[in-house]
Design an enzyme around this catalytic site. Structure first.
Site, PDB file in Angstrom:
ATOM      1  N   ASN A 108      -3.160  10.047  18.512  1.00 19.93           N
ATOM      2  CA  ASN A 108      -3.472   9.668  17.134  1.00 19.93           C
ATOM      3  C   ASN A 108      -2.515  10.390  16.196  1.00 19.93           C
ATOM      4  OD1 ASN A 108      -5.152   8.612  14.910  1.00 19.93           O
ATOM      5  ND2 ASN A 108      -5.809  10.733  14.636  1.00 19.93           N
ATOM      6  N   HIS A 110      -2.503  11.848  12.399  1.00 18.42           N
ATOM      7  CA  HIS A 110      -3.483  12.216  11.373  1.00 18.42           C
ATOM      8  C   HIS A 110      -2.760  12.855  10.199  1.00 18.42           C
ATOM      9  CE1 HIS A 110      -7.329  13.441   9.700  1.00 18.42           C
ATOM     10  NE2 HIS A 110      -6.813  14.635   9.492  1.00 18.42           N
ATOM     11  N   SER A 137       0.055  15.364  11.659  1.00 12.27           N
ATOM     12  CA  SER A 137      -0.013  15.846  13.034  1.00 12.27           C
ATOM     13  C   SER A 137      -0.164  14.674  13.992  1.00 12.27           C
ATOM     14  CB  SER A 137      -1.227  16.778  13.228  1.00 12.27           C
ATOM     15  OG  SER A 137      -1.238  17.855  12.315  1.00 12.27           O
ATOM     16  N   ASP A 146     -10.668  14.373  15.354  1.00 13.88           N
ATOM     17  CA  ASP A 146      -9.392  15.001  15.008  1.00 13.88           C
ATOM     18  C   ASP A 146      -9.278  16.406  15.592  1.00 13.88           C
ATOM     19  OD1 ASP A 146      -8.681  12.738  13.496  1.00 13.88           O
ATOM     20  OD2 ASP A 146      -9.724  13.505  11.733  1.00 13.88           O
TER      21      ASP A 146
END
Length: 218
Positions: A108, A110, A137, A146
């Site tokens: 992911n 973020h 990130s 997260d």
């Protein structure tokens, strides 16, 4: 090696476009085997279709529970046989069952310097907190929101007078190269997740890789 990517999106699709452009320019050794979205009217859907990518909307409205939606979504993703699944602005939480089944194959991007400012409205959070630096990130996805191991980051100074909108624009400009370069390291076999730690060239990273402006990773 070349990576087969499945990309999950919910909104504008600017990170998706960055991947499309990087693949086309030869900066990323990958192909996108499918784009998956939870919103039929998301601009990312039209962006993906315009690029000629196989695109599927799996909206949660037609499912009784989040688990059922997740199962249908990942059945569709698995049918494309991706090497890596990239959440590129995907705004829904993914259940633990699906995450655990794909551990080390799900990343992911973020918009914060994790572990700071998890969740939504990260730019407003950063401005309200009065931090000197913000950024983005790329991390492996785990069941914790997260909270997975961070692979790489790009830092952006918070300037006097910044609001959430101005800060968001500058962070977004750094998100795109950060995502592309991180995925290229994965495609090269240099990055992997082992024993819940990110490894670079077979050695655990003590801290996330840092991408400065106009700088390439090792």
């Amino acid at each position: 090696m070349s990576l087969d990517l499945a990309v999950l999106v919910s909104g504008r699709g600017s990170n998706l476009q960055a991947l499309v452009d990087a693949i086309g320019d030869g900066q990323l050794d990958a192909r996108i085997v499918g784009v998956f979205c939870d919103r039929a009217n998301a601009p990312a859907v039209e962006r993906a279709r315009s690029a000629g990518l196989a695109t599927q909307v799996v909206a949660p409205r037609g499912f009784a529970t989040r688990l059922e939606h997740d199962a249908a979504l990942f059945d569709a993703i698995d049918a494309r046989k991706p090497d890596l699944i990239v959440c590129a602005g995907y705004m829904r939480l993914i259940g633990e069952r699906e995450v655990q089944a794909r551990r080390g194959r799900l990343v992911n991007i973020h918009p914060s310097l994790l572990p700071a400012f998890k969740g939504l409205h990260t730019h407003a959070q950063a401005v309200a907190a009065g931090v000197a630096e913000h950024g983005a990130s790329v991390h492996y996805v785990t069941p914790d929101l997260d909270g997975g191991p961070v692979i790489a980051q790009a830092r952006v100074p918070v300037q006097p007078g910044d609001d959430a909108e101005t800060l968001a624009r500058r962070v977004l400009a750094r998100e795109h190269p950060l995502l592309v370069r991180t995925l290229q390291l994965i495609a090269q076999g240099r990055i992997a997740l082992r024993d819940e730690r990110v490894q670079l060239d077979g050695r655990p990273l003590a801290t996330p890789l840092q991408l400065a402006a106009n700088q390439r990773f090792p």
